[in-house]
Write a protein that holds these residues in place. Structure first.
Motif, PDB file in Angstrom:
ATOM      1  N   ILE A  99       0.714  -1.057   0.129  1.00 45.49           N
ATOM      2  CA  ILE A  99       0.035  -0.078  -0.037  1.00 45.49           C
ATOM      3  C   ILE A  99       0.840   1.326  -0.022  1.00 45.49           C
ATOM      4  O   ILE A  99       0.704   2.254  -0.572  1.00 45.49           O
ATOM      5  N   LEU A 100       1.923   1.143   0.732  1.00 44.99           N
ATOM      6  CA  LEU A 100       2.862   2.422   0.795  1.00 44.99           C
ATOM      7  C   LEU A 100       3.603   2.644  -0.639  1.00 44.99           C
ATOM      8  O   LEU A 100       3.632   3.771  -0.996  1.00 44.99           O
ATOM      9  N   THR A 101       3.816   1.423  -1.117  1.00 43.66           N
ATOM     10  CA  THR A 101       4.570   1.422  -2.582  1.00 43.66           C
ATOM     11  C   THR A 101       3.459   2.130  -3.461  1.00 43.66           C
ATOM     12  O   THR A 101       3.767   2.850  -4.295  1.00 43.66           O
ATOM     13  N   ARG A 102       2.428   1.496  -3.362  1.00 41.87           N
ATOM     14  CA  ARG A 102       1.589   2.044  -4.421  1.00 41.87           C
ATOM     15  C   ARG A 102       1.264   3.454  -4.426  1.00 41.87           C
ATOM     16  O   ARG A 102       1.039   4.223  -5.150  1.00 41.87           O
ATOM     17  N   ASP A 103       0.854   3.855  -3.028  1.00 45.04           N
ATOM     18  CA  ASP A 103       0.527   5.266  -2.844  1.00 45.04           C
ATOM     19  C   ASP A 103       1.623   6.451  -3.028  1.00 45.04           C
ATOM     20  O   ASP A 103       1.388   7.305  -3.839  1.00 45.04           O
ATOM     21  N   ALA A 104       2.857   5.712  -2.765  1.00 45.05           N
ATOM     22  CA  ALA A 104       4.065   6.805  -3.246  1.00 45.05           C
ATOM     23  C   ALA A 104       4.236   6.915  -4.596  1.00 45.05           C
ATOM     24  O   ALA A 104       4.580   7.791  -5.038  1.00 45.05           O
ATOM     25  N   LYS A 105       4.144   5.672  -5.035  1.00 49.41           N
ATOM     26  CA  LYS A 105       4.475   5.531  -6.544  1.00 49.41           C
ATOM     27  C   LYS A 105       3.355   5.890  -7.637  1.00 49.41           C
ATOM     28  O   LYS A 105       3.400   6.063  -8.702  1.00 49.41           O
ATOM     29  N   GLY A 106       2.345   6.164  -6.953  1.00 51.00           N
ATOM     30  CA  GLY A 106       1.211   6.504  -7.976  1.00 51.00           C
ATOM     31  C   GLY A 106       0.222   5.287  -8.732  1.00 51.00           C
ATOM     32  O   GLY A 106      -0.065   5.563  -9.805  1.00 51.00           O
ATOM     33  N   ILE A 107       0.642   4.151  -8.078  1.00 50.43           N
ATOM     34  CA  ILE A 107       0.198   3.002  -8.902  1.00 50.43           C
ATOM     35  C   ILE A 107      -1.508   2.914  -8.657  1.00 50.43           C
ATOM     36  O   ILE A 107      -1.606   2.964  -7.469  1.00 50.43           O
ATOM     37  N   SER A 108      -2.138   2.597  -9.928  1.00 47.52           N
ATOM     38  CA  SER A 108      -3.517   2.359  -9.636  1.00 47.52           C
ATOM     39  C   SER A 108      -3.888   1.027  -9.229  1.00 47.52           C
ATOM     40  O   SER A 108      -2.976   0.077  -9.102  1.00 47.52           O
ATOM     41  N   GLN A 109      -4.974   0.739  -8.600  1.00 44.23           N
ATOM     42  CA  GLN A 109      -5.298  -0.559  -8.180  1.00 44.23           C
ATOM     43  C   GLN A 109      -5.306  -1.451  -9.256  1.00 44.23           C
ATOM     44  O   GLN A 109      -4.917  -2.613  -9.186  1.00 44.23           O
ATOM     45  N   GLU A 110      -5.991  -0.928 -10.262  1.00 47.10           N
ATOM     46  CA  GLU A 110      -5.938  -1.969 -11.716  1.00 47.10           C
ATOM     47  C   GLU A 110      -4.500  -2.293 -11.952  1.00 47.10           C
ATOM     48  O   GLU A 110      -4.456  -3.513 -12.214  1.00 47.10           O
ATOM     49  N   GLN A 111      -3.459  -1.312 -11.970  1.00 46.37           N
ATOM     50  CA  GLN A 111      -1.969  -1.706 -12.207  1.00 46.37           C
ATOM     51  C   GLN A 111      -1.620  -2.878 -11.332  1.00 46.37           C
ATOM     52  O   GLN A 111      -0.908  -3.574 -11.814  1.00 46.37           O
ATOM     53  N   LEU A 112      -1.846  -2.569 -10.167  1.00 44.95           N
ATOM     54  CA  LEU A 112      -1.504  -3.527  -9.027  1.00 44.95           C
ATOM     55  C   LEU A 112      -2.041  -4.887  -9.254  1.00 44.95           C
ATOM     56  O   LEU A 112      -1.362  -5.976  -8.823  1.00 44.95           O
ATOM     57  N   ASN A 113      -3.374  -4.737  -9.649  1.00 42.59           N
ATOM     58  CA  ASN A 113      -3.936  -6.155  -9.895  1.00 42.59           C
ATOM     59  C   ASN A 113      -3.411  -6.802 -11.089  1.00 42.59           C
ATOM     60  O   ASN A 113      -3.193  -8.007 -11.099  1.00 42.59           O
ATOM     61  N   GLU A 114      -3.088  -5.998 -11.942  1.00 40.78           N
ATOM     62  CA  GLU A 114      -2.453  -6.565 -13.233  1.00 40.78           C
ATOM     63  C   GLU A 114      -0.972  -7.228 -12.960  1.00 40.78           C
ATOM     64  O   GLU A 114      -0.661  -8.341 -13.292  1.00 40.78           O
ATOM     65  N   PHE A 115      -0.372  -6.235 -11.978  1.00 33.80           N
ATOM     66  CA  PHE A 115       0.876  -7.033 -11.439  1.00 33.80           C
ATOM     67  C   PHE A 115       0.973  -8.492 -10.975  1.00 33.80           C
ATOM     68  O   PHE A 115       1.576  -9.365 -10.981  1.00 33.80           O
ATOM     69  N   ARG A 116      -0.135  -8.301 -10.014  1.00 27.40           N
ATOM     70  CA  ARG A 116      -0.400  -9.506  -9.155  1.00 27.40           C
ATOM     71  C   ARG A 116      -0.945 -10.748 -10.100  1.00 27.40           C
ATOM     72  O   ARG A 116      -0.305 -11.905  -9.773  1.00 27.40           O
ATOM     73  N   ALA A 117      -1.685 -10.450 -10.958  1.00 26.04           N
ATOM     74  CA  ALA A 117      -2.077 -11.478 -11.749  1.00 26.04           C
ATOM     75  C   ALA A 117      -0.897 -12.085 -12.669  1.00 26.04           C
ATOM     76  O   ALA A 117      -1.001 -13.113 -12.721  1.00 26.04           O
ATOM     77  N   SER A 118      -0.149 -11.160 -13.201  1.00 24.84           N
ATOM     78  CA  SER A 118       0.965 -11.849 -13.885  1.00 24.84           C
ATOM     79  C   SER A 118       2.145 -12.823 -13.122  1.00 24.84           C
ATOM     80  O   SER A 118       2.350 -13.590 -13.057  1.00 24.84           O
ATOM     81  N   PHE A 119       2.112 -12.038 -11.692  1.00 22.76           N
ATOM     82  CA  PHE A 119       3.101 -12.803 -10.953  1.00 22.76           C
ATOM     83  C   PHE A 119       2.507 -14.100 -10.266  1.00 22.76           C
ATOM     84  O   PHE A 119       3.291 -15.128 -10.363  1.00 22.76           O
ATOM     85  N   ASN A 120       1.064 -14.089 -10.123  1.00 26.77           N
ATOM     86  CA  ASN A 120       0.618 -15.478  -9.744  1.00 26.77           C
ATOM     87  C   ASN A 120       0.536 -16.366 -10.775  1.00 26.77           C
ATOM     88  O   ASN A 120       0.658 -17.763 -10.476  1.00 26.77           O
ATOM     89  N   HIS A 121       0.611 -16.043 -11.858  1.00 27.27           N
ATOM     90  CA  HIS A 121       0.648 -16.899 -13.146  1.00 27.27           C
ATOM     91  C   HIS A 121       1.962 -17.614 -13.241  1.00 27.27           C
ATOM     92  O   HIS A 121       2.067 -18.835 -13.892  1.00 27.27           O
ATOM     93  N   PHE A 122       2.778 -17.003 -13.227  1.00 27.98           N
ATOM     94  CA  PHE A 122       4.249 -17.493 -13.137  1.00 27.98           C
ATOM     95  C   PHE A 122       4.853 -18.193 -11.747  1.00 27.98           C
ATOM     96  O   PHE A 122       5.807 -18.287 -11.959  1.00 27.98           O
ATOM     97  N   ASP A 123       4.071 -17.876 -10.954  1.00 24.75           N
ATOM     98  CA  ASP A 123       4.328 -18.603  -9.633  1.00 24.75           C
ATOM     99  C   ASP A 123       4.072 -19.754  -9.814  1.00 24.75           C
ATOM    100  O   ASP A 123       3.090 -20.403  -8.917  1.00 24.75           O
TER     101      ASP A 123
END
Length: 919
Positions: free
Chosen positions: A767-791
């Motif tokens: 959350i701290l990274t998202r707010d400080a970097k200005g990442i949207s929740q949608e971007q974070l969800n995309e990052f998580r989906a990509s990470f989960n797929h290759f985990d």
């Protein structure tokens, strides 16, 4: 802007009025306004703002503009060593007009014509007008002829155009236009002052308080604002004019009386004069911006240093506690009594229940604080925090691991020592009983063996003595086992380091020495009796037979009484059942023993019968034994009495072992539930950070609820601790019904609490990274989906090959060199895996907007007026007290030929802010 007509035409239209189709003055003015417009591609002033369509050009306005514009031009021309006296006359030849443009623009204009003819003047004015047009200003209906002819209104309009372009156009506050920007700047600077309300550039300035407020805001040392009165506008205005001219190098461009006596002062004159204040204080504005940036950077640095100090303090306290605790746990000084050792065990339980749990929480909080600090340092473009030597998270983990190893060894030692003391107490009591019985048996035996009663005895007495001695030897041999048992027990007590071993050894040695002496005396007496036995032939067979049968039976009864009173120690139902079986076997021998007793007593009865039959007077004492029929009967009654007592003792022990078995089963039932529950929760938590859908806040709420459910489960752990304590108090040290020990449960529970806290901290950092970097929740969800797929392994980590595949799927064109560079960013410690937090940091690192050391240096340079050093007075004047003192205490002395005493080096300080911390 205003009518592009000659003064005569303008005056004629003012006086004519609307007669016979002639336009009114207002209509004439509107026509003029439409025919004379200043155009600029940025449209920094609109037609509506330039002119009040409800009024004709007021002569008072023209007077104010003449004075203001003349003073404004002279403020620049004096830099070239000249000035103007009459604004419409002195610009007619174009020479001073070109010079004015060169001074205010800093550029060179074409070379002016030197001639004095009209066409020379027109050429020079045209060169000036062409330069104005080259700056993006389109002049409509303003020609060189009007300027050369001395048209005052055209000349004033041209000068206003120059003022707009070169003095006002670049003023912008929060992306407003020039006029709005200048107005907003004035409003902000005068907002804190009473009786000042700047809404425009005419009547808002009539009382002079707004000008005084502007000066006081930037230079409070020049004006005492508290002494100004709203009902003295002329005094206020003159104060502002005089102070500005004397101290701020702003020439007097207006007359106080003209402004006060005009219903609505000329807007352009006021704007021109106020813009001079803006430019005069622009350096202060720049310094304020620079000071704000420095304050922001210092605030981040101070907060980070505070977090570092807190980490160091908490780490030091935890390591100190571990340092103090380990020697206590390493102390293996055994106590001499069971009570003292049980007190040590109770102290250890208090340590586990009371003293250690808060330290477990401190260790977990320390790791969370360290991760949060590193995230904040990374987000603020600071280097990673390196704790003092020996206070790394890994150092604390190693110290904690060492503590737990010593702790485990200490508990094992305690239990082993308690078992040893229990065994020692049992052996010591057994040794005491056997010694008492043996010493009771040997009491008086040495005196007996030393008697010389055979010297005056009769044959019968000699024979009796001989038989008696044989019986004694038989008895002596029977007691050999007891002496050997006493010696064996004493040896075991020595091997187990019994605290009173000296007393045991002394008593054992006394018994052995006495036994050896008895053997020697026995042999001497036998030798003596055998020498005289040949002199005597008659022996009373019945007494002899009684003595022979009574002695072993008496020994058997002694052994039976000893066994029936023997102490025992067992730890299971099987062991006590074995004792019960042995006791039942003993009871089965009682009928045969009773027959032996009756047979022995029958011999005595036969003696009595013969004596009675033949009238033999018996002395009442069997010459061959000290055992009397009464002794046999008494001991037999004692054996029969001890049998039921032994039954009762064994049954009580059965009940105790059954209770112990219930405690084992009760503990095992709970442990077999809690152990798998903890293991399941650990497995769930290991996947929860990548499996939970939704926003980070929703994940946080889910994890908090998860954590609360775990905390609510604590009562089960406490109940199991209570059962464990009952087991230890009952000296239960094994449990075949479960593979889980209390130690396993404790370690698993502590790991579970630490894991859920770490998982929550990871989401907080996201959350701290998202707010400080200005990442949207949608971007974070995309990052998580990509990470989960290759985990692939679903363990919250990707190996390098999966990470490469993930980057390729997201559009990265990776070569070996580029991928190696990226791996050094996401896996700096070469662990061989990429965590989700490292993946998020990489995906957002390039878009971060952070301050840099260069920006901070530039800000300090502004505060230092472009010097390479800064003084203490400058820091205290430009920065808030706390942050000024922070800089003063940390800046090093500036070394340079141009530095005054006390100069400070802000360049090395700015670099240090973004370098390794010295904390």
């Amino acid at each position: 802007y205003w009518g592009a007509v000659t003064c005569a035409t303008f005056d004629q239209e003012r006086s004519t009025g609307r007669q016979g189709g002639t336009m009114t003055a207002v209509e004439t003015q509107m026509t003029y306004s439409n025919s004379y417009t200043i155009h600029h591609e940025e449209a920094y002033m609109t037609q509506e703002e330039d002119w009040d369509r409800d009024l004709l050009l007021d002569p008072a306005w023209e007077k104010q503009q003449r004075k203001t514009f003349t003073a404004w031009c002279n403020s620049h021309l004096r830099k070239a060593g000249t000035q103007i006296e009459n604004i419409e006359e002195d610009f007619r030849n174009g020479l001073k007009l070109m010079l004015l443009l060169e001074v205010i623009s800093g550029e060179r204009l074409p070379k002016p014509d030197k001639g004095k003819m009209r066409f020379h003047k027109i050429a020079n004015v045209n060169k000036a007008l062409d330069f104005i047009c080259s700056k993006g200003v389109k002049l409509v209906s303003i020609g060189a002829e009007e300027i050369v002819d001395g048209n005052v209104k055209m000349t004033l309009g041209m000068i206003w155009t120059i003022i707009l372009r070169f003095a006002i156009q670049d003023i912008s506050v929060e992306e407003t236009s020039a006029k709005e920007g200048l107005l907003l700047w004035c409003q902000r600077k005068t907002a804190p002052y009473r009786n000042v309300n700047v809404q425009n550039f005419h009547i808002s300035w009539k009382d002079g308080l707004a000008l005084c407020a502007l000066i006081h805001r930037h230079r409070p040392d020049l004006i005492d604002y508290s002494k100004l009165r709203k009902d003295d506008p002329v005094g206020n205005l003159n104060t502002a004019f005089e102070v500005a001219e004397k101290f701020l190098d702003i020439p007097k461009m207006l007359d106080a009386e003209d402004i006060v006596n005009t219903p609505k002062p000329d807007e352009k004159a006021i704007m021109t004069y106020v813009s001079c204040f803006y430019h005069a204080f622009a350096g202060a504005e720049q310094a304020e911006t620079a000071a704000n940036r420095i304050c922001k950077v210092l605030a981040v640095n101070q907060e980070n240093e505070k977090l570092m100090e807190e980490y160091e303090k908490l780490a030091s306290e935890l390591l100190e506690w571990i340092r103090r605790t380990i020697p206590w746990l390493e102390n293996r000084a055994a106590e001499q009594t069971m009570r003292a050792m049980q007190q040590k065990l109770e102290d250890f339980r208090d340590y586990r229940r009371i003293h250690k749990p808060p330290r477990v929480q401190e260790k977990c909080q320390l790791e969370i604080n360290f991760n949060t600090l590193q995230t904040k340092l990374r987000l603020s473009n600071r280097p990673a925090f390196m704790p003092s030597e020996g206070k790394m998270v890994s150092d604390i983990a190693n110290a904690w691991k060492g503590l737990e190893q010593v702790e485990k060894g200490y508990e094992e030692w305690l239990l082993t020592e308690i078992r040893r003391l229990e065994r020692l107490d049992h052996l010591a009591e057994k040794f005491k009983q056997k010694c008492n019985m043996h010493e009771a048996w040997t009491s008086g035996k040495e005196d007996l063996l030393s008697q010389k009663d055979y010297e005056s005895a009769s044959l019968m007495e000699i024979r009796a003595l001989m038989r008696k001695h044989e019986a004694f030897e038989s008895d002596l041999a029977a007691h050999q086992d007891r002496v050997e048992q006493i010696a064996a027990i004493a040896q075991e007590l020595n091997e187990l380091d019994y605290h009173d071993a000296a007393t045991v050894n002394a008593r054992c040695q006394g018994i052995c020495d006495q036994w050896d002496n008895l053997g020697t005396l026995t042999q001497k007496r036998r030798d003596s009796l055998e020498r005289v036995e040949k002199l005597w032939e008659t022996i009373d067979q019945l007494y002899l037979e009684f003595a022979k049968r009574a002695a072993p039976f008496n020994n058997w009864m002694d052994g039976a009484m000893e066994d029936l009173q023997d102490m025992f120690i067992v730890h299971s139902i099987e062991e006590i059942q074995s004792l019960i079986t042995a006791h039942d076997q003993f009871k089965a021998t009682l009928p045969e023993a009773d027959k032996e007793r009756m047979a022995t007593m029958g011999i005595h009865n036969e003696i009595l019968k013969i004596a009675q039959t033949y009238g033999i007077k018996l002395s009442g004492i069997n010459p061959y034994t000290n055992l009397s029929p009464q002794d046999i009967s008494t001991k037999w009654d004692t054996v029969k009495h001890l049998v039921p007592l032994r039954d009762q003792m064994l049954q009580e022990e059965v009940a105790r072992q059954q209770a112990n078995e219930r405690l084992r089963r009760q503990f095992a039932a709970q442990a077999n539930i809690i152990g798998p529950w903890i293991q399941t929760k650990m497995e769930e938590i290991s996947h929860v950070s990548v499996d939970i859908a939704g926003s980070l806040e929703e994940q946080m709420n889910s994890l908090k609820q998860y954590e609360q459910n775990i905390i609510n489960y604590k009562s089960n752990i406490d109940k199991l601790e209570g059962d464990h304590q009952l087991s230890q108090e009952s000296l239960i040290f094994d449990n075949k019904h479960t593979n889980y020990t209390m130690e396993h449960i404790r370690v698993g529970w502590e790991q579970l609490l630490t894991t859920i806290a770490r998982t929550i901290n990871e989401v907080e950092n996201q959350i701290l990274t998202r707010d400080a970097k200005g990442i949207s929740q949608e971007q974070l969800n995309e990052f998580r989906a990509s990470f989960n797929h290759f985990d692939r392994k679903r363990n919250g980590m990707m190996d390098p090959d999966d990470f490469r595949a993930c980057l390729i799927s997201m559009g990265y064109d990776l070569g070996e060199v580029e991928f190696a560079r990226i791996m050094t960013l996401v896996d700096p410690n070469n662990t061989g895996v990429v965590t989700f937090q490292a993946f998020i940091d990489f995906m957002t690192r390039e878009t971060a907007e952070t301050d840099t050391a260069e920006q901070v240096m530039a800000s300090f340079k502004i505060l230092a007026s472009d010097k390479n050093y800064i003084t203490v007075d400058e820091l205290r004047r430009e920065l808030p007290p706390e942050q000024a003192e922070y800089c003063i205490s940390r800046m090093t002395r500036y070394i340079g030929p141009d530095s005054p005493p006390g100069a400070l080096d802000y360049i090395s300080f700015s670099s240090a802010l973004y370098g390794e911390s010295d904390l």
